[in-house]
Design a protein around this motif. Sequence first.
Motif, PDB file in Angstrom:
ATOM      1  N   ASP A 124     -64.450   7.367  -4.182  1.00  0.00           N
ATOM      2  CA  ASP A 124     -65.692   7.908  -4.712  1.00  0.00           C
ATOM      3  C   ASP A 124     -65.831   9.332  -4.218  1.00  0.00           C
ATOM      4  O   ASP A 124     -65.710   9.576  -3.016  1.00  0.00           O
ATOM      5  CB  ASP A 124     -66.860   7.039  -4.186  1.00  0.00           C
ATOM      6  N   TRP A 149     -62.867   3.126 -13.823  1.00  0.00           N
ATOM      7  CA  TRP A 149     -63.311   4.445 -13.366  1.00  0.00           C
ATOM      8  C   TRP A 149     -64.637   4.753 -14.051  1.00  0.00           C
ATOM      9  O   TRP A 149     -64.863   4.367 -15.203  1.00  0.00           O
ATOM     10  CB  TRP A 149     -62.268   5.523 -13.635  1.00  0.00           C
ATOM     11  N   THR A 150     -65.525   5.415 -13.328  1.00  0.00           N
ATOM     12  CA  THR A 150     -66.903   5.554 -13.777  1.00  0.00           C
ATOM     13  C   THR A 150     -67.476   6.918 -13.413  1.00  0.00           C
ATOM     14  O   THR A 150     -67.304   7.368 -12.275  1.00  0.00           O
ATOM     15  CB  THR A 150     -67.781   4.470 -13.087  1.00  0.00           C
ATOM     16  N   ILE A 151     -68.119   7.552 -14.385  1.00  0.00           N
ATOM     17  CA  ILE A 151     -69.011   8.681 -14.105  1.00  0.00           C
ATOM     18  C   ILE A 151     -70.416   8.128 -14.302  1.00  0.00           C
ATOM     19  O   ILE A 151     -70.867   7.953 -15.436  1.00  0.00           O
ATOM     20  CB  ILE A 151     -68.734   9.874 -15.040  1.00  0.00           C
ATOM     21  N   SER A 174     -70.626  12.245 -10.248  1.00  0.00           N
ATOM     22  CA  SER A 174     -69.880  11.313  -9.400  1.00  0.00           C
ATOM     23  C   SER A 174     -68.663  10.810 -10.152  1.00  0.00           C
ATOM     24  O   SER A 174     -68.697  10.592 -11.353  1.00  0.00           O
ATOM     25  CB  SER A 174     -70.771  10.125  -9.033  1.00  0.00           C
ATOM     26  N   GLN A 234     -65.971   7.758  -9.596  1.00  0.00           N
ATOM     27  CA  GLN A 234     -65.619   6.592  -8.778  1.00  0.00           C
ATOM     28  C   GLN A 234     -64.529   5.806  -9.483  1.00  0.00           C
ATOM     29  O   GLN A 234     -64.572   5.642 -10.703  1.00  0.00           O
ATOM     30  CB  GLN A 234     -66.846   5.695  -8.592  1.00  0.00           C
ATOM     31  N   ARG A 250     -61.601   2.315  -8.953  1.00  0.00           N
ATOM     32  CA  ARG A 250     -61.242   1.139  -8.158  1.00  0.00           C
ATOM     33  C   ARG A 250     -59.955   0.535  -8.703  1.00  0.00           C
ATOM     34  O   ARG A 250     -59.733   0.483  -9.909  1.00  0.00           O
ATOM     35  CB  ARG A 250     -62.344   0.074  -8.237  1.00  0.00           C
TER      36      ARG A 250
END
Lengths: 272, 272
Positions: free
Chosen positions: A74, A122-124, A144, A146, A148
Amino acid sequence: VWGGHLTLSEADRLTDHGGVALSEARQAIVEMVTGDVSADQFTGFIELHIEQGPTLDTSGEQIGVVTDIVGIRDMKVTFDGQQNHAGTTPMHLRRDAFQAVSAFNAALNERLRNIVTPQSVWTIGHVSLHPNASSIVPGRAVFSMQWRDADTDRLARIEQVIRNTASEIADDHGMKLSFGTMLGLEPVAMDSRLRSALEAGADTVAPDNWRTMPSGALHDATNVSRLMPVAMLFVPSIGGVSHTFEEDTAEGDLVAGVRVLAEAVDRLGSMP
Amino acid sequence: VWGGHLTLSEADRLTDHGGVALSEARQAIVEMVTGDVSADQFTGFIELHIEQGPTLDTSGEQIGVVTDIVGIRDMKVTFDGQQNHAGTTPMHLRRDAFQAVSAFNAALNERLRNIVTPQSVWTIGHVSLHPNASSIVPGRAVFSMQWRDADTDRLARIEQVIRNTASEIADDHGMKLSFGTMLGLEPVAMDSRLRSALEAGADTVAPDNWRTMPSGALHDATNVSRLMPVAMLFVPSIGGVSHTFEEDTAEGDLVAGVRVLAEAVDRLGSMP
């Protein structure tokens, strides 16, 4: 603290939402404390948890035996361009930070395709534009990023793609680029002996109605794994939801989960 | 109020940042008021303004004679998807509102190419994600969509592309779509007689060193145009900036601007 992730003095300085430090809160229960708990007292740690995701609910299966708890990375990313008037600044002269974020996101999705697995995410999730007004070309965007994955190498390869893509987009859009501190927890593979006992238990309680799966959420087992062998099993989350008042598991599935746990512990107890 | 955009009773209810209503503020100067000013007293309105953009500063020209003040359209757009856990929700099951905004932006830029002119502008300056947290797939995005053009038909064609694109993206991404109220001011063409006088003045004061240009910013002339013929001229903004303490115009350019104004008024006064 017990898992060695923080020292006691670091943890004592942390406060809750009401501003109470852990050091103060610990004083309130000081009479109940019996002393340090040695990890040597335990042979392992098995955690039963609601899945917090849609996999079992969608497949109709009753039990998930966890293979790995994914690792997480992150960090904040910042594009600095040029704040300007949304009426008088021609499109070709703009250094619009939102356009940079949008282009970064599109390029990243495209480039990750050949690296990720169906379990990678994956994330914004956070985007903050400055000054965030409809009549002003946004000069700065902080967002952001992030991601995983259960594989440490893949986490690193994803990171490289993120950094390279952000750098190229910054050059293309006339942006200054900066990365925040990267937070991360490593993936944790479940202990094979405990996991085998859970799989045997699942096969007894719910034959042909269980699966192995990674955990995309973090769990206590991540920290306890520093001290002893750990394993986990999941029961379905109705509707795949979690961290909401609607979070629930059907009673039959809860009972099945506890029975798998009992079967597994029984097997482990009778092993030499 | 004078331009007929608001009634006096509507305006009287508006308050400043300190909460003082216009009706109260008007009481403070009631002794100074001499009565209504009739638009019939005036033959026209010429506005001299700093450009607020980079066109003249970049080209090195001293005077801009305004052809049109662009019209503006502004509305909020909302995508409603599904808020979810950023670790346990597989990519293919997400209904991520930020992904929808990013895809909308990319598609819009592509589709507007064949419609716009170099003077057209469109801006997403405000984006608000919910809940806007790095570990949560954003379930909702509200953003501003603003566009400006000197041609009413083109403003409408751009609107149609925006609405169609948002609708297709919403379908593709499993989003509920809603549009807010559309705010708009129509483009205003400058009066040809006043404008010709300014052009003749510019040619006298700054031969080969002026241009005609649209105004991307709104100005007083927009409202006054409801009452009488209007025209505008621009002087360069050093560095192309505006609405900032650094906003400035070189003294020589200011003098040139006033001289063009004097030349134009002189010409208009000597016309039959």
